[in-house]
Design an enzyme around this catalytic site. Structure first.
Site, PDB file in Angstrom:
ATOM      1  N   GLU A 178     -12.807 -21.218 -18.151  1.00 51.87           N
ATOM      2  CA  GLU A 178     -12.118 -20.056 -17.999  1.00 51.87           C
ATOM      3  C   GLU A 178     -10.494 -19.899 -18.174  1.00 51.87           C
ATOM      4  O   GLU A 178      -9.785 -21.245 -17.823  1.00 51.87           O
ATOM      5  CB  GLU A 178     -12.594 -19.381 -16.744  1.00 51.87           C
ATOM      6  CG  GLU A 178     -13.755 -19.390 -16.957  1.00 51.87           C
ATOM      7  CD  GLU A 178     -14.618 -18.408 -15.519  1.00 51.87           C
ATOM      8  OE1 GLU A 178     -15.166 -17.511 -15.185  1.00 51.87           O
ATOM      9  OE2 GLU A 178     -14.003 -19.154 -14.547  1.00 51.87           O
ATOM     10  N   CYS A 193     -11.590 -23.887  -3.243  1.00 43.35           N
ATOM     11  CA  CYS A 193     -11.363 -24.380  -4.297  1.00 43.35           C
ATOM     12  C   CYS A 193     -12.354 -23.731  -5.147  1.00 43.35           C
ATOM     13  O   CYS A 193     -13.675 -24.833  -4.915  1.00 43.35           O
ATOM     14  CB  CYS A 193     -11.162 -24.770  -4.878  1.00 43.35           C
ATOM     15  SG  CYS A 193     -10.698 -24.889  -6.528  1.00 43.35           S
TER      16      CYS A 193
HETATM   17  N1  SAH Z   1      -5.977 -29.310  -9.821  1.00 43.02           N
HETATM   18  C1  SAH Z   1      -4.464 -28.564  -9.862  1.00 43.02           C
HETATM   19  C2  SAH Z   1      -4.216 -27.287 -10.756  1.00 43.02           C
HETATM   20  C3  SAH Z   1      -5.446 -26.215 -10.248  1.00 43.02           C
HETATM   21  S1  SAH Z   1      -4.055 -24.889  -9.411  1.00 43.02           S
HETATM   22  C4  SAH Z   1      -4.233 -28.065  -8.158  1.00 43.02           C
HETATM   23  O1  SAH Z   1      -4.894 -28.040  -7.738  1.00 43.02           O
HETATM   24  O2  SAH Z   1      -3.339 -28.423  -8.213  1.00 43.02           O
HETATM   25  C5  SAH Z   1      -4.758 -24.040  -8.779  1.00 43.02           C
HETATM   26  C6  SAH Z   1      -4.102 -23.710  -7.669  1.00 43.02           C
HETATM   27  O3  SAH Z   1      -5.243 -22.227  -6.944  1.00 43.02           O
HETATM   28  C7  SAH Z   1      -4.368 -24.395  -6.569  1.00 43.02           C
HETATM   29  O4  SAH Z   1      -2.646 -24.253  -5.735  1.00 43.02           O
HETATM   30  C8  SAH Z   1      -5.278 -24.233  -5.763  1.00 43.02           C
HETATM   31  O5  SAH Z   1      -5.181 -25.217  -4.567  1.00 43.02           O
HETATM   32  C9  SAH Z   1      -4.709 -22.808  -5.078  1.00 43.02           C
HETATM   33  N2  SAH Z   1      -6.314 -22.449  -5.161  1.00 43.02           N
HETATM   34  C10 SAH Z   1      -8.047 -22.777  -4.988  1.00 43.02           C
HETATM   35  N3  SAH Z   1      -8.320 -22.341  -4.762  1.00 43.02           N
HETATM   36  C11 SAH Z   1      -8.066 -21.205  -3.904  1.00 43.02           C
HETATM   37  C12 SAH Z   1      -8.144 -20.176  -3.250  1.00 43.02           C
HETATM   38  N4  SAH Z   1      -9.781 -19.722  -3.018  1.00 43.02           N
HETATM   39  N5  SAH Z   1      -7.470 -18.924  -3.202  1.00 43.02           N
HETATM   40  C13 SAH Z   1      -6.213 -19.218  -3.083  1.00 43.02           C
HETATM   41  N6  SAH Z   1      -5.807 -20.067  -4.197  1.00 43.02           N
HETATM   42  C14 SAH Z   1      -6.579 -21.423  -4.419  1.00 43.02           C
END
Ligand code: SAH
Length: 330
Positions: free
Chosen positions: A83, A111
């Site tokens: 996606e 996440c």
């Molecule tokens: N794996 C990497 C890249 C993904 S970035 C990382 O974790 O940094 C995606 C971002 O969105 C990350 O900062 C993650 O922590 C955040 N994220 C994950 N789930 C989320 C949610 N439900 N609401 C808001 N941000 C979220």
């Protein structure tokens, strides 16, 4: 596009080397068929159309949010789901949120991607094809590796893709790579000299809570991750962005804001980006707007730069942490 296949096909046909560059230049400018590549001979266009697919990815569905955000569900040749999201902002900026993996092997509890099975490290071409997909809809200028997956676990492909993105209008300085804090990857990025922005998903100012939210913290604890970020800043002078998703009653208290601000020294090495939580089927609830504002002013009061991330595309589950190809697994 599978650029090796293009290469091979052109040399088999006996075409001169510059044809490669011609085809790539058309793609990078958003061409959506060989037919559009008017400086290639018609017979060659027809042959390439038969032998080299325009993209390594096939579009399965596309959704548009009320705010203009577009989410694409794409499939690799092996049918892995990917996606990607295009975000349009009122100032005209068009930013892509790109995936580095199909699924994710890490298991951050908040996440949606973390609850999907890990399937596949995307190739350089599969990463670039996400950007080309949106380039066909119009100009693009920023990219963040904040889609599915952990970019540091597929860093070679990610950095190779970063070398190609400037041709599309996305310079490395307008590209950000976000990580859970995978230290070997942070160190390799620092050493690579590629001038992309580093973003760290921090989410908690102490180890016990961070390990609960992000099990990877057991392997790479907070102090070590922050040390790697300071080293990145010292070597590059590019500030590291700290992502902090705001979870009600979990990490949004006053003392936690103080603790976060204290961790971030020297001040000029960091900038905090508070992320309103986007609902997934996790047990968490997002902090209220007031709680986010209060948290923000505590950090700001301690001299740390801080912004609150604009939420985009929530109505089509295209916002941060919502990418899980939900309706795509079948
Ligand atoms: N794996 C990497 C890249 C993904 S970035 C990382 O974790 O940094 C995606 C971002 O969105 C990350 O900062 C993650 O922590 C955040 N994220 C994950 N789930 C989320 C949610 N439900 N609401 C808001 N941000 C979220």
């Amino acid at each position: 596009m599978d650029l090796e296949l293009l290469n091979r096909t052109l040399s088999e046909i006996g075409e001169p080397h510059y044809r490669n560059r011609q085809v790539w230049a058309w793609l990078a400018r958003g061409a959506d068929s060989y037919g559009a590549m008017s400086d290639l001979p018609a017979a060659l266009r027809a042959r390439l159309a038969e032998q080299v697919p325009l993209s390594t990815l096939v579009l399965e569905r596309e959704e548009r949010a009320r705010d203009g955000t577009v989410k694409a569900l794409l499939r690799t040749a092996e049918r892995h789901a990917v996606e990607s999201v295009l975000m349009r902002y009122v100032d005209g900026r068009r930013s892509l949120c790109i995936s580095s993996q199909s699924g994710c092997p890490l298991t951050c509890t908040f996440c949606a991607t973390g609850r999907m099975r890990f399937a596949h490290n995307l190739t350089r071409d599969e990463i670039v094809d996400q950007a080309l997909h949106f380039r066909r809809m119009g100009p693009v200028d920023h990219a963040v590796f904040m889609g599915m997956g952990e970019p540091m676990l597929n860093l070679d492909a990610v950095l190779s893709a970063c070398e190609l993105l400037p041709a599309l209008g996305i310079t490395s300085r307008r590209t950000a790579i976000s990580t859970v804090g995978w230290i070997p990857g942070i160190e390799r990025l620092t050493a690579s000299g590629v001038p992309v922005r580093l973003a760290l998903s921090l989410h908690a100012p102490e180890d016990a809570l961070r390990s609960e939210l992000m099990p990877v913290n057991e392997r790479y604890p907070l102090d070590d991750v922050l040390a790697a970020c300071r080293a990145h800043w010292a070597a590059t002078r590019r500030r590291v962005f700290i992502e902090y998703v705001m979870l009600a009653g979990v990490n949004d208290r006053y003392e936690q804001a103080l603790a976060l601000a204290r961790l971030l020294s020297p001040r000029e090495a960091f900038k905090v980006n508070l992320i309103p939580y986007n609902p997934t089927d996790s047990p968490y609830e997002g902090s209220s707007r007031q709680a986010i504002a209060a948290f923000r002013s505590v950090i700001e009061g301690m001299g740390v730069r801080v912004t609150v991330r604009l939420t985009r595309g929530r109505d089509i589950a295209a916002a941060c942490g919502q990418l899980a190809a939900t309706r795509a697994r079948a």
